[in-house]
Scaffold this motif. Structure first.
Motif, PDB file in Angstrom:
ATOM      1  N   SER A 184       0.806  -1.227   0.000  1.00  0.00           N
ATOM      2  CA  SER A 184       0.000   0.000   0.000  1.00  0.00           C
ATOM      3  C   SER A 184       0.837   1.274   0.000  1.00  0.00           C
ATOM      4  O   SER A 184       0.494   2.257  -0.676  1.00  0.00           O
ATOM      5  CB  SER A 184      -0.957   0.000   1.195  1.00  0.00           C
ATOM      6  N   ASP A 185       1.929   1.286   0.751  1.00  0.00           N
ATOM      7  CA  ASP A 185       2.756   2.497   0.802  1.00  0.00           C
ATOM      8  C   ASP A 185       3.331   2.824  -0.563  1.00  0.00           C
ATOM      9  O   ASP A 185       3.381   3.994  -0.970  1.00  0.00           O
ATOM     10  CB  ASP A 185       3.884   2.332   1.829  1.00  0.00           C
ATOM     11  N   ASP A 186       3.766   1.798  -1.288  1.00  0.00           N
ATOM     12  CA  ASP A 186       4.276   2.016  -2.644  1.00  0.00           C
ATOM     13  C   ASP A 186       3.155   2.405  -3.596  1.00  0.00           C
ATOM     14  O   ASP A 186       3.333   3.267  -4.475  1.00  0.00           O
ATOM     15  CB  ASP A 186       4.978   0.754  -3.154  1.00  0.00           C
ATOM     16  N   ALA A 187       1.988   1.773  -3.423  1.00  0.00           N
ATOM     17  CA  ALA A 187       0.852   2.056  -4.302  1.00  0.00           C
ATOM     18  C   ALA A 187       0.418   3.518  -4.208  1.00  0.00           C
ATOM     19  O   ALA A 187       0.042   4.128  -5.218  1.00  0.00           O
ATOM     20  CB  ALA A 187      -0.310   1.131  -3.955  1.00  0.00           C
ATOM     21  N   LYS A 188       0.468   4.089  -3.016  1.00  0.00           N
ATOM     22  CA  LYS A 188       0.063   5.489  -2.828  1.00  0.00           C
ATOM     23  C   LYS A 188       0.871   6.434  -3.699  1.00  0.00           C
ATOM     24  O   LYS A 188       0.354   7.449  -4.179  1.00  0.00           O
ATOM     25  CB  LYS A 188       0.233   5.883  -1.355  1.00  0.00           C
ATOM     26  N   VAL A 189       2.126   6.106  -3.916  1.00  0.00           N
ATOM     27  CA  VAL A 189       3.016   6.967  -4.697  1.00  0.00           C
ATOM     28  C   VAL A 189       2.963   6.620  -6.183  1.00  0.00           C
ATOM     29  O   VAL A 189       2.874   7.513  -7.042  1.00  0.00           O
ATOM     30  CB  VAL A 189       4.469   6.830  -4.180  1.00  0.00           C
ATOM     31  N   ILE A 190       3.001   5.332  -6.496  1.00  0.00           N
ATOM     32  CA  ILE A 190       3.179   4.887  -7.880  1.00  0.00           C
ATOM     33  C   ILE A 190       1.884   4.933  -8.684  1.00  0.00           C
ATOM     34  O   ILE A 190       1.863   5.383  -9.841  1.00  0.00           O
ATOM     35  CB  ILE A 190       3.769   3.460  -7.893  1.00  0.00           C
ATOM     36  N   GLU A 191       0.775   4.465  -8.107  1.00  0.00           N
ATOM     37  CA  GLU A 191      -0.463   4.328  -8.877  1.00  0.00           C
ATOM     38  C   GLU A 191      -1.012   5.649  -9.420  1.00  0.00           C
ATOM     39  O   GLU A 191      -1.456   5.697 -10.576  1.00  0.00           O
ATOM     40  CB  GLU A 191      -1.505   3.578  -8.055  1.00  0.00           C
ATOM     41  N   PRO A 192      -0.996   6.759  -8.643  1.00  0.00           N
ATOM     42  CA  PRO A 192      -1.485   8.018  -9.221  1.00  0.00           C
ATOM     43  C   PRO A 192      -0.657   8.497 -10.410  1.00  0.00           C
ATOM     44  O   PRO A 192      -1.206   9.108 -11.339  1.00  0.00           O
ATOM     45  CB  PRO A 192      -1.377   8.999  -8.044  1.00  0.00           C
ATOM     46  N   LYS A 193       0.645   8.215 -10.413  1.00  0.00           N
ATOM     47  CA  LYS A 193       1.484   8.602 -11.552  1.00  0.00           C
ATOM     48  C   LYS A 193       1.032   7.892 -12.819  1.00  0.00           C
ATOM     49  O   LYS A 193       0.988   8.478 -13.899  1.00  0.00           O
ATOM     50  CB  LYS A 193       2.951   8.275 -11.261  1.00  0.00           C
ATOM     51  N   VAL A 222      -5.625   1.932 -14.039  1.00  0.00           N
ATOM     52  CA  VAL A 222      -4.880   1.053 -13.131  1.00  0.00           C
ATOM     53  C   VAL A 222      -5.877   0.180 -12.373  1.00  0.00           C
ATOM     54  O   VAL A 222      -6.839   0.699 -11.784  1.00  0.00           O
ATOM     55  CB  VAL A 222      -4.042   1.865 -12.128  1.00  0.00           C
ATOM     56  N   ILE A 223      -5.660  -1.121 -12.383  1.00  0.00           N
ATOM     57  CA  ILE A 223      -6.413  -2.033 -11.519  1.00  0.00           C
ATOM     58  C   ILE A 223      -5.441  -2.552 -10.475  1.00  0.00           C
ATOM     59  O   ILE A 223      -4.388  -3.099 -10.805  1.00  0.00           O
ATOM     60  CB  ILE A 223      -7.052  -3.181 -12.318  1.00  0.00           C
ATOM     61  N   SER A 224      -5.795  -2.349  -9.205  1.00  0.00           N
ATOM     62  CA  SER A 224      -4.854  -2.530  -8.108  1.00  0.00           C
ATOM     63  C   SER A 224      -5.337  -3.580  -7.113  1.00  0.00           C
ATOM     64  O   SER A 224      -6.535  -3.694  -6.847  1.00  0.00           O
ATOM     65  CB  SER A 224      -4.684  -1.185  -7.373  1.00  0.00           C
ATOM     66  N   THR A 225      -4.384  -4.313  -6.542  1.00  0.00           N
ATOM     67  CA  THR A 225      -4.710  -5.229  -5.443  1.00  0.00           C
ATOM     68  C   THR A 225      -4.415  -4.608  -4.081  1.00  0.00           C
ATOM     69  O   THR A 225      -4.624  -5.246  -3.060  1.00  0.00           O
ATOM     70  CB  THR A 225      -3.926  -6.546  -5.577  1.00  0.00           C
ATOM     71  N   ALA A 226      -3.953  -3.364  -4.059  1.00  0.00           N
ATOM     72  CA  ALA A 226      -3.566  -2.702  -2.803  1.00  0.00           C
ATOM     73  C   ALA A 226      -4.746  -1.971  -2.172  1.00  0.00           C
ATOM     74  O   ALA A 226      -5.721  -1.626  -2.835  1.00  0.00           O
ATOM     75  CB  ALA A 226      -2.426  -1.723  -3.065  1.00  0.00           C
ATOM     76  N   ALA A 227      -4.607  -1.688  -0.875  1.00  0.00           N
ATOM     77  CA  ALA A 227      -5.666  -1.004  -0.126  1.00  0.00           C
ATOM     78  C   ALA A 227      -5.562   0.512  -0.189  1.00  0.00           C
ATOM     79  O   ALA A 227      -6.441   1.213   0.313  1.00  0.00           O
ATOM     80  CB  ALA A 227      -5.616  -1.444   1.345  1.00  0.00           C
TER      81      ALA A 227
END
Length: 358
Positions: free
Chosen positions: A92-101, A108-113
């Motif tokens: 999740s911590d990585d997803a917060k930064v990477i996914e919006p970019k 983006v389809i994500s498995t993170a919270a």
């Protein structure tokens, strides 16, 4: 064919993506990315233990031929505009930064919270809350993105929400009590669960899990307004435990209904819902969306988790509850690595393509 990338491709969930996308009719996996230590290696080498050389391949199937020699990229080197869709299997911590970019240009389809609980982000389960896909257009408008972020639910929530949907639609729900017996694979490889901690043992606490299920189930089963979701108006209480099972989350569920509900009638409603589920024509959809056993010894993870390649939610021990004036209880089994994770994400992508969101 839509061009897709998988981020976090060498981990347990990433490996499931690789398998789920093999020979897919609609999606072509053209790039995989992972951490610095994997970047630059062929995929088959990146999933080997660096000290022993042992292949750390989680899936029972062989590593698909199409991806074995694909070179793993750094996440920073991914150019999202080159893809029609990006699947992410990140912490999740990585997803917060990477996914919006990525979402600035690409879905983006994500498995993170990381984004599940934001007002303009739906938590989608194909066949359960399809109408909530409209919120993705609100999200794009709000954030000025060409793409969007569509997260899956927590894998423990998936089977629960699927089985509650036909009950809610027919009888209404007042309260839900659930105790989970969750597989080891749900903890991932890092940090994972130490073998000596779980052997001959049950761990009665999984950090943040109960809070996730209690919020997500109500959001998924809520009603879609013009620009937001109103959570379903029932209470959820749960206890989440880890048990020495490899794959497959088992859950014991107690439901207080608004209207009287007999077990046999609830079974009929579940099976009717399964037969008529909206996504039955999609490539990854299971033949049976919900299966209900009369055998009181089922479901069992070892026997039932791979039914329809892990995409069926299996229900058993469906019976009247005696603690509620109106209520039923049952046991469910959902494959946390298939329907509850990567293959469920591929099914979601199929739904979004079918609805022309992709």
């Amino acid at each position: 064919m839509l061009k897709v990338a998988v981020i976090g491709a060498t981990g347990a969930v990433g490996q499931e993506f690789v398998v789920a996308l093999n020979k897919h009719r609609w999606f072509q996996l053209t790039q995989v990315a992972a951490s610095e230590r994997s970047a630059g290696k062929k995929y088959v080498d990146a999933i080997r233990d660096p000290s022993s050389g042992i292949l750390r391949w989680h899936n029972r199937e062989e590593v698909p031929e199409y991806v074995r020699n694909m070179v793993v990229s750094r996440v920073e080197d991914i150019k999202p505009e080159n893809f029609d869709l990006i699947f992410t299997a990140l912490e999740s911590d990585d997803a917060k930064v990477i996914e919006p970019k990525f979402a600035r240009t690409t879905p983006v389809i994500s498995t993170a919270a990381a984004f599940r609980y934001e007002a303009d982000v739906p938590i989608l389960i194909p066949g359960i809350n399809d109408e909530q896909v409209d919120l993705l257009n609100v999200q794009k408008k709000n954030r000025g993105w060409k793409g969007f972020i569509a997260p899956l639910p927590n894998c423990t929530t998936t089977g629960l929400a699927i089985t509650l949907k036909p009950i809610l639609d027919k009888y209404g729900i007042e309260k839900v009590f659930m105790t989970s017996m969750q597989a080891l694979s749900g903890a991932g490889r890092s940090p994972g669960v130490i073998a000596l901690d779980i052997m001959d043992n049950v761990i009665p606490y999984i950090p943040k899990e109960e809070e996730k299920v209690q919020v997500e189930a109500k959001k998924i089963l809520g009603s879609m307004g013009k620009e937001s979701i109103t959570p379903a108006d029932f209470r959820v209480s749960c206890t989440c435990t880890r048990v020495p099972v490899l794959d497959g989350h088992t859950e014991s569920v107690f439901v207080e209904t608004e209207k009287p509900a007999e077990a046999e009638d609830v079974k009929k409603e579940m099976l009717k819902f399964s037969r008529n589920v909206s996504i039955k024509a999609l490539p990854t959809a299971p033949k049976e969306y919900i299966m209900v056993h009369d055998d009181p010894t089922r479901p069992q993870p070892r026997i039932d988790r791979e039914i329809n390649d892990g995409m069926t939610t299996v229900v058993g021990r469906l019976r009247k509850d005696t603690a509620f004036d109106n209520g039923i209880k049952y046991v469910l089994l959902s494959h946390n690595e298939k329907m509850g994770s990567a293959k469920g994400a591929v099914l979601l992508a199929e739904l979004l393509k079918d609805k022309k969101i992709l």
